[in-house]
Write an enzyme that holds these catalytic residues in place. Structure first.
Site, PDB file in Angstrom:
ATOM      1  N   ASP A  41      18.665  35.026  23.762  1.00 34.21           N
ATOM      2  CA  ASP A  41      19.660  35.576  22.746  1.00 34.21           C
ATOM      3  C   ASP A  41      19.045  36.894  22.346  1.00 34.21           C
ATOM      4  O   ASP A  41      19.689  37.412  21.426  1.00 34.21           O
ATOM      5  CB  ASP A  41      19.553  34.568  21.352  1.00 34.21           C
ATOM      6  N   SER A  42      18.001  37.354  23.031  1.00 36.04           N
ATOM      7  CA  SER A  42      17.738  38.763  22.898  1.00 36.04           C
ATOM      8  C   SER A  42      18.907  39.715  23.398  1.00 36.04           C
ATOM      9  O   SER A  42      19.045  40.887  23.240  1.00 36.04           O
ATOM     10  CB  SER A  42      16.392  39.059  23.556  1.00 36.04           C
ATOM     11  N   LYS A  83      17.026  26.245  25.907  1.00 33.81           N
ATOM     12  CA  LYS A  83      15.921  26.489  24.910  1.00 33.81           C
ATOM     13  C   LYS A  83      16.287  26.669  23.577  1.00 33.81           C
ATOM     14  O   LYS A  83      17.489  27.248  23.155  1.00 33.81           O
ATOM     15  CB  LYS A  83      15.079  27.799  25.363  1.00 33.81           C
ATOM     16  N   GLU A 127      14.306  27.342  19.658  1.00 37.18           N
ATOM     17  CA  GLU A 127      13.435  27.562  18.554  1.00 37.18           C
ATOM     18  C   GLU A 127      12.945  26.644  17.646  1.00 37.18           C
ATOM     19  O   GLU A 127      13.787  25.934  16.925  1.00 37.18           O
ATOM     20  CB  GLU A 127      13.724  28.956  18.281  1.00 37.18           C
ATOM     21  N   GLU A 186       5.271  32.538  21.706  1.00 40.73           N
ATOM     22  CA  GLU A 186       5.678  33.965  21.467  1.00 40.73           C
ATOM     23  C   GLU A 186       4.562  34.420  20.307  1.00 40.73           C
ATOM     24  O   GLU A 186       4.352  33.958  19.238  1.00 40.73           O
ATOM     25  CB  GLU A 186       7.060  33.910  21.026  1.00 40.73           C
TER      26      GLU A 186
END
Ligand code: KIV
Length: 272
Positions: free
Chosen positions: A52-53, A121, A123, A190
């Site tokens: 989603d970057s 993925k 978070e 991260e």
């Protein structure tokens, strides 16, 4: 794993766990479009993350929050059309899984069905456990993401290193063990201290993929625009730039502009 272009062996979630067992580090990079994904896949990167970057590097938003599920599916389908070997993992965007497990499953199914991706993925840890379980029960492989989780930027207030304090480090360890137990195939760590990455990676059997998590992760991931030096205002300590593509592209584009203006392009040989 390194096989000729025509006989590629596809990277699967099982290959990644085997790589960890055999001590082979996993390479992962982001890609968001067909042309870039083709180069990344041909270079034999093991995992391509449609992150989603994309919200930052493709759309120019300040955070990852605005990108939508439809936009992620668009990016993921473009990537999938280019890829022959890598495992393609797609981020569930902010707002597509937080409200309840059924919504999370619906979003994951849309990604898998409409883009052809291989895994998703999400978070978070304990707070999204039921959603992760629901997705896994549907047969969709899930990669976790702990430490700095950019979708929660307004809760943290900063992109600085996470889990430096003992209680946060303990929670992260518990979350990692929980994600392994319920069936995730891998976890992104991260921006956490290298010592914590080492401890987590040694405590679970599924591979950890670090970004700003130091050398003890079982694999590494970077945003492709950062690695290639297309972004130049983002300079965290963990980033190794392999090119300065911003300057190289600017130079090439300026030369093109000059050639057009000076009537040098197109030449006699470049016309019909
Ligand atoms: O969206 C993304 O690119 C990511 C990586 C930074 C891990 O989640």
């Amino acid at each position: 794993m390194s096989v000729g272009k025509k006989e590629y062996k596809r990277v699967t979630v099982k290959s990644l766990v085997d790589m960890k067992k055999q001590g082979e580090k996993i390479s992962m990079l982001t890609a968001y479009d067909y042309s870039m994904a083709k180069i990344v896949d041909d270079a034999k990167v093991d995992v391509i993350l449609v992150g989603d970057s994309a919200s930052n590097v493709m759309a120019g938003h300040e955070t990852t929050l605005p990108i939508t599920l439809d936009q992620m599916i668009y990016h993921a389908s473009s990537v999938i059309r280019a890829v022959n070997r890598a495992l393609v993992v797609v981020d569930l965007p902010f707002g597509s899984y937080q409200s309840d497990p059924k919504e999370a499953l619906r979003s994951a199914i849309r990604i898998m069905k409409e883009s052809g991706a291989h895994a998703v993925k999400l978070e978070g840890g304990e707070e999204i456990r039921e959603s992760v379980k629901r997705i896994l029960n549907a047969g969709i492989p899930v990669m976790g993401h702990l430490g700095l989780t950019p979708q929660s930027i307004y809760k943290f207030g900063t992109y600085s290193v996470r889990a430096k304090e003992e209680d946060e480090a303990e929670k992260l360890m518990e979350d990692a063990k929980m994600l392994e137990k319920i069936g995730c195939f891998s976890i992104v760590l991260e921006k956490i201290p290298a010592a914590l990455t080492k401890k987590v990676s040694e405590s679970i059997s599924i591979p950890t993929i670090g970004i700003g998590g130091g050398r003890h992760a079982d694999g590494q991931v970077l945003v492709i625009h950062d690695l290639l030096g297309m972004t130049h205002e983002f300079n965290p300590r963990f980033l190794r730039r392999y090119m300065n593509l911003y300057e190289e592209m600017s130079d090439a584009i300026s030369r093109y502009v000059n050639d057009v203006k000076s009537l040098d392009f197109p030449s006699e040989d470049e016309q019909y």
